[in-house]
Design an enzyme around this catalytic site. Structure first.
Site, PDB file in Angstrom:
ATOM      1  N   GLU A   1       0.842  -1.193   0.000  1.00 40.61           N
ATOM      2  CA  GLU A   1       0.000   0.000   0.000  1.00 40.61           C
ATOM      3  C   GLU A   1       0.879   1.245   0.000  1.00 40.61           C
ATOM      4  O   GLU A   1       1.945   1.272   0.620  1.00 40.61           O
ATOM      5  CB  GLU A   1      -0.922  -0.012   1.227  1.00 40.61           C
ATOM      6  CG  GLU A   1      -2.021   1.031   1.204  1.00 40.61           C
ATOM      7  CD  GLU A   1      -3.075   0.783   2.285  1.00 40.61           C
ATOM      8  OE1 GLU A   1      -3.766  -0.264   2.210  1.00 40.61           O
ATOM      9  OE2 GLU A   1      -3.184   1.609   3.199  1.00 40.61           O
TER      10      GLU A   1
ATOM     11  N   ASP B   1       0.270   5.319   0.690  1.00 35.54           N
ATOM     12  CA  ASP B   1      -0.786   6.159   1.267  1.00 35.54           C
ATOM     13  C   ASP B   1      -0.473   7.645   1.302  1.00 35.54           C
ATOM     14  O   ASP B   1       0.617   8.050   1.732  1.00 35.54           O
ATOM     15  CB  ASP B   1      -1.029   5.776   2.744  1.00 35.54           C
ATOM     16  CG  ASP B   1      -1.613   4.405   2.927  1.00 35.54           C
ATOM     17  OD1 ASP B   1      -2.205   3.883   1.978  1.00 35.54           O
ATOM     18  OD2 ASP B   1      -1.482   3.861   4.034  1.00 35.54           O
TER      19      ASP B   1
ATOM     20  N   GLU C   1      -2.562  10.406   3.499  1.00 36.03           N
ATOM     21  CA  GLU C   1      -3.648  10.597   4.454  1.00 36.03           C
ATOM     22  C   GLU C   1      -3.619  12.043   4.949  1.00 36.03           C
ATOM     23  O   GLU C   1      -2.589  12.511   5.450  1.00 36.03           O
ATOM     24  CB  GLU C   1      -3.531   9.638   5.638  1.00 36.03           C
ATOM     25  CG  GLU C   1      -3.772   8.190   5.264  1.00 36.03           C
ATOM     26  CD  GLU C   1      -3.667   7.253   6.448  1.00 36.03           C
ATOM     27  OE1 GLU C   1      -4.571   6.412   6.622  1.00 36.03           O
ATOM     28  OE2 GLU C   1      -2.677   7.362   7.202  1.00 36.03           O
TER      29      GLU C   1
END
Length: 298
Positions: free
Chosen positions: A110, A112, A114
């Site tokens: 993953e 990311d 955020e």
């Protein structure tokens, strides 16, 4: 003009030239249509998702009932993803806007972005993270050099066989290098799709969960605009995506490291905007930092 304003102006100029260069080399491999209805499906709470009539923009809503998310219909192994996002204005504490790539496997890979909301008047925090073979704990946090709630800005992931580069308006803010030959896990085998979500993260997102969502300010809205997916569509054979070609331009040696100008701006971000780096958190790892922390970033 102040030094800060000159820096901002030069960043915009560099972003323009980099964007122009990528446009020239990558049009043949663009696999997205620019229509959210064609390239993505709503994966959570359709009632909290609004898409423009022409499919060119999408809004996610968060209230006490639910958040929302969408995901790409295709999966990819390496490429570059660009997404324009405008974040929640005003009192956004406790909210999380996420934009990421994930393999959705038990030992998932993953990548990311955020965006952690904050109380009115305090800056957003942008947290990045990398999962490799199911292991994360690789968070970095920065404060952006602009207000991300006032207008759309482009957030990009360049993921190739050499490195992962997180970019904001084409400015590199974080690198994660492929050191698999030195025993460091790197996302290189699992295809990933592109996802975005808006959700309730008040248990941890703002000051470790101290500042909760003020529901009287809701519903909370995150907006997504122009995007581009310039990537190798997964067809079951990693060799189709691992090689260098005009279509797989991101794997070429030119993109194996940052350019001289990109290195300059990466250092600028690290010096003036970085607020947390897991590779500097000796207490978290009992003075035994992860192996990649002691290896070159580029």
């Amino acid at each position: 003009m102040t030094l800060i304003n000159r820096s901002k102006a030069f960043i915009l100029l560099i972003g323009f030239f980099i964007s122009s260069l990528l446009l020239c080399v990558s049009q043949a491999s663009v696999v997205s249509s620019g229509d959210f209805n064609k390239d993505f499906f709503v994966s959570w709470s359709p009632s909290h998702v609004n898409t423009s009539n022409n499919g060119r923009s999408r809004i996610l809503n968060l209230d006490q009932e639910s958040g929302a998310s969408f995901a790409s219909t295709q999966t990819f192994l390496f490429g570059q993803i660009d997404m324009k996002i405008k974040l929640i204005p005003g009192s956004s504490q406790g909210t999380v806007v996420a934009y990421y790539m994930t393999s959705d496997q038990p030992k998932r890979d993953e990548i990311d972005f955020e965006f952690l909301g904050n109380v009115n008047g305090q800056p957003y925090i942008l947290q990045t993270n990398v999962y490799a073979e199911g292991i994360d704990n690789r968070e970095e946090r920065i404060h952006l050099w602009f207000d991300p709630t006032k207008d759309f800005h482009t957030y990009s992931i360049l993921w190739n066989i050499h490195q992962i580069v997180f970019m904001v308006d084409q400015v590199p803010i974080r690198l994660y290098r492929n050191h698999a030959d030195k025993g460091v896990a790197y996302p290189r085998l699992q295809p990933m799709n592109v996802q975005a979500s808006l959700w309730n993260g008040e248990s941890w997102a703002t000051r470790g969960g101290h500042d909760k969502i003020d529901w009287s300010k809701g519903p909370f809205v995150a907006s997504f605009g122009d995007y581009k997916i310039d990537a190798c569509v997964w067809k079951g054979n990693p060799r189709l995506c691992n090689g260098e070609s005009d279509e797989n331009w991101w794997n070429k040696n030119d993109f194996s490291s940052l350019t001289r100008v990109q290195k300059r701006w990466f250092k600028w971000v690290r010096k003036y905007h970085l607020i947390y780096d897991y590779c500097q958190d000796y207490g978290r790892f009992n003075n035994e930092l992860p192996k990649e922390c002691n290896l070159p970033k580029y």
